[in-house]
Enzyme design. Structure first.
Site, PDB file in Angstrom:
ATOM      1  N   GLY A  12      86.688 -25.129 -71.225  1.00  0.00           N
ATOM      2  CA  GLY A  12      87.756 -24.724 -70.309  1.00  0.00           C
ATOM      3  C   GLY A  12      88.144 -25.835 -69.365  1.00  0.00           C
ATOM      4  O   GLY A  12      88.257 -25.623 -68.152  1.00  0.00           O
ATOM      5  N   SER A  14      90.992 -27.674 -69.136  1.00  0.00           N
ATOM      6  CA  SER A  14      92.399 -28.061 -69.053  1.00  0.00           C
ATOM      7  C   SER A  14      93.013 -27.876 -67.676  1.00  0.00           C
ATOM      8  O   SER A  14      94.097 -28.397 -67.392  1.00  0.00           O
ATOM      9  CB  SER A  14      93.224 -27.264 -70.077  1.00  0.00           C
ATOM     10  OG  SER A  14      93.205 -25.880 -69.769  1.00  0.00           O
ATOM     11  N   VAL A  64      85.233 -20.029 -76.795  1.00  0.00           N
ATOM     12  CA  VAL A  64      83.790 -19.817 -76.636  1.00  0.00           C
ATOM     13  C   VAL A  64      83.396 -18.373 -76.906  1.00  0.00           C
ATOM     14  O   VAL A  64      82.214 -18.077 -77.136  1.00  0.00           O
ATOM     15  CB  VAL A  64      83.296 -20.244 -75.234  1.00  0.00           C
ATOM     16  CG1 VAL A  64      83.583 -21.712 -74.990  1.00  0.00           C
ATOM     17  CG2 VAL A  64      83.905 -19.364 -74.145  1.00  0.00           C
ATOM     18  N   ASN A  90      82.115 -23.727 -68.411  1.00  0.00           N
ATOM     19  CA  ASN A  90      83.095 -23.391 -67.383  1.00  0.00           C
ATOM     20  C   ASN A  90      84.117 -22.359 -67.846  1.00  0.00           C
ATOM     21  O   ASN A  90      84.635 -21.608 -67.031  1.00  0.00           O
ATOM     22  CB  ASN A  90      83.832 -24.663 -66.940  1.00  0.00           C
ATOM     23  CG  ASN A  90      85.017 -24.356 -66.059  1.00  0.00           C
ATOM     24  OD1 ASN A  90      84.889 -23.992 -64.891  1.00  0.00           O
ATOM     25  ND2 ASN A  90      86.226 -24.467 -66.631  1.00  0.00           N
ATOM     26  N   SER A 142      79.351 -17.305 -60.058  1.00  0.00           N
ATOM     27  CA  SER A 142      80.323 -16.982 -59.018  1.00  0.00           C
ATOM     28  C   SER A 142      79.614 -16.304 -57.863  1.00  0.00           C
ATOM     29  O   SER A 142      78.578 -15.656 -58.044  1.00  0.00           O
ATOM     30  CB  SER A 142      81.406 -16.051 -59.565  1.00  0.00           C
ATOM     31  OG  SER A 142      82.221 -15.542 -58.520  1.00  0.00           O
ATOM     32  N   TYR A 155      83.316  -8.656 -64.534  1.00  0.00           N
ATOM     33  CA  TYR A 155      83.157 -10.070 -64.174  1.00  0.00           C
ATOM     34  C   TYR A 155      81.863 -10.298 -63.396  1.00  0.00           C
ATOM     35  O   TYR A 155      81.138 -11.270 -63.646  1.00  0.00           O
ATOM     36  CB  TYR A 155      84.367 -10.507 -63.342  1.00  0.00           C
ATOM     37  CG  TYR A 155      84.447 -11.981 -63.064  1.00  0.00           C
ATOM     38  CD1 TYR A 155      84.789 -12.882 -64.071  1.00  0.00           C
ATOM     39  CD2 TYR A 155      84.213 -12.478 -61.784  1.00  0.00           C
ATOM     40  CE1 TYR A 155      84.885 -14.243 -63.800  1.00  0.00           C
ATOM     41  CE2 TYR A 155      84.321 -13.835 -61.503  1.00  0.00           C
ATOM     42  CZ  TYR A 155      84.653 -14.714 -62.520  1.00  0.00           C
ATOM     43  OH  TYR A 155      84.736 -16.058 -62.253  1.00  0.00           O
ATOM     44  N   ALA A 157      79.132  -8.492 -63.547  1.00  0.00           N
ATOM     45  CA  ALA A 157      78.013  -8.341 -64.471  1.00  0.00           C
ATOM     46  C   ALA A 157      77.804  -9.612 -65.292  1.00  0.00           C
ATOM     47  O   ALA A 157      76.668 -10.065 -65.485  1.00  0.00           O
ATOM     48  CB  ALA A 157      78.250  -7.150 -65.398  1.00  0.00           C
ATOM     49  N   LYS A 159      78.754 -12.738 -64.526  1.00  0.00           N
ATOM     50  CA  LYS A 159      78.334 -13.864 -63.700  1.00  0.00           C
ATOM     51  C   LYS A 159      76.910 -13.684 -63.167  1.00  0.00           C
ATOM     52  O   LYS A 159      76.195 -14.673 -62.966  1.00  0.00           O
ATOM     53  CB  LYS A 159      79.323 -14.061 -62.547  1.00  0.00           C
ATOM     54  CG  LYS A 159      80.699 -14.528 -63.004  1.00  0.00           C
ATOM     55  CD  LYS A 159      80.621 -15.829 -63.793  1.00  0.00           C
ATOM     56  CE  LYS A 159      81.994 -16.378 -64.134  1.00  0.00           C
ATOM     57  NZ  LYS A 159      81.907 -17.669 -64.873  1.00  0.00           N
ATOM     58  N   ILE A 188      87.893 -20.322 -54.545  1.00  0.00           N
ATOM     59  CA  ILE A 188      88.423 -21.653 -54.824  1.00  0.00           C
ATOM     60  C   ILE A 188      89.909 -21.533 -55.140  1.00  0.00           C
ATOM     61  O   ILE A 188      90.327 -20.640 -55.897  1.00  0.00           O
ATOM     62  CB  ILE A 188      87.693 -22.308 -56.011  1.00  0.00           C
ATOM     63  CG1 ILE A 188      86.180 -22.287 -55.786  1.00  0.00           C
ATOM     64  CG2 ILE A 188      88.193 -23.732 -56.230  1.00  0.00           C
ATOM     65  CD1 ILE A 188      85.696 -23.027 -54.554  1.00  0.00           C
TER      66      ILE A 188
END
Length: 247
Positions: A12, A14, A64, A90, A142, A155, A157, A159, A188
């Site tokens: 990831g 890009s 992935v 990532n 995160s 999300y 769960a 992370k 971020i």
């Protein structure tokens, strides 16, 4: 290819945090392979920027979330082709929704990309690094994987799972001089967080002791340090890059 070329793989890569990580590692002296799913033009732009500044980079397609694709990728581009020194997991996605309304597909796809994907890449990278008797594996978790967050059960769960995976893998791979760590960013400023409503962004900002949102480069610096020799005795850790934000 030079089979001894010291290479860092950034999934990831890009845009956002992935782009900043790829650039930081390239300017630290690594040849960088950065992957993309849909943003080929963006990925190639990142590579051109790195090359124009004297670095080495390649943009390669990889989903992935597809276990077979991960295995094929490592066979085609990594094993016997380069010396893999660093893996940065990532790549990720979000599909937010309240617990009682969350669709099974939204749960499955987020876990597939954010947890199954990093595991598949970690497993393939470990096979290579064990033979080399060295390596650095860094996975992006995160702050919400540590604290939870309403509307992001899937999300959170994934992370949180990354943290457990990191700690277990660190214990298994340490004897082979392979460190395994996680970096847990807070809020971020990226395309992903830019989609939030203004009132949501303001609410987060009030909770951050440093009084600002983080930049992708803030996270990249932590990743680059963990990838360096300076962090050779650091493993099984979660480095929080969140400005003091804990919900």
């Amino acid at each position: 290819m030079d089979t001894q070329e010291q290479t860092a793989l950034v999934t990831g890569g890009s845009r956002g945090i992935g782009r900043a990580v790829a650039e930081a590692l390239a300017f630290q002296g690594w040849q960088v392979f950065l992957t993309y799913v849909h943003q080929q033009d963006q990925a190639e732009t990142v590579c051109r920027g790195i090359i124009d500044r004297g670095g080495k980079a390649r943009a390669l397609a990889l989903d992935v979330g597809d276990r077979d694709a991960v295995s094929a990728f490592f066979q085609e581009h990594i094993k016997g082709k380069v010396r893999l020194g660093v893996l940065v997991n990532n790549a990720g996605l979000t599909k937010d929704g309240l617990l009682l309304r969350m669709k099974k597909n939204d749960w499955d796809s987020v876990l597939q990309v954010n947890l199954d994907g990093p595991f598949a890449c970690l497993q393939e990278a470990a096979k290579v690094m064990v033979k080399q008797k060295m390596g650095r594996i860094i996975t992006l978790s995160s702050v919400v994987g540590q604290s939870g967050n309403p509307g992001q059960t899937n999300y959170c769960a994934a992370k949180a799972g990354v943290i457990g995976m990191t700690k277990a893998a660190a214990q298994e791979l340490g004897a082979r001089n392979i460190t395994v760590n996680a970096v847990a960013p807070g809020f971020i400023a990226t395309d992903m967080t830019g989609e939030l409503a203004a009132e949501t962004r303001d609410a987060y900002l009030k909770k951050i002791p440093l009084g600002r949102f983080g930049k992708p480069e803030d996270v990249a610096e932590a990743v680059a340090w963990l990838a360096s020799d300076r962090a050779g005795y650091i493993t099984g850790q979660v480095i929080a890059v969140n400005g003091g934000l804990y919900m």
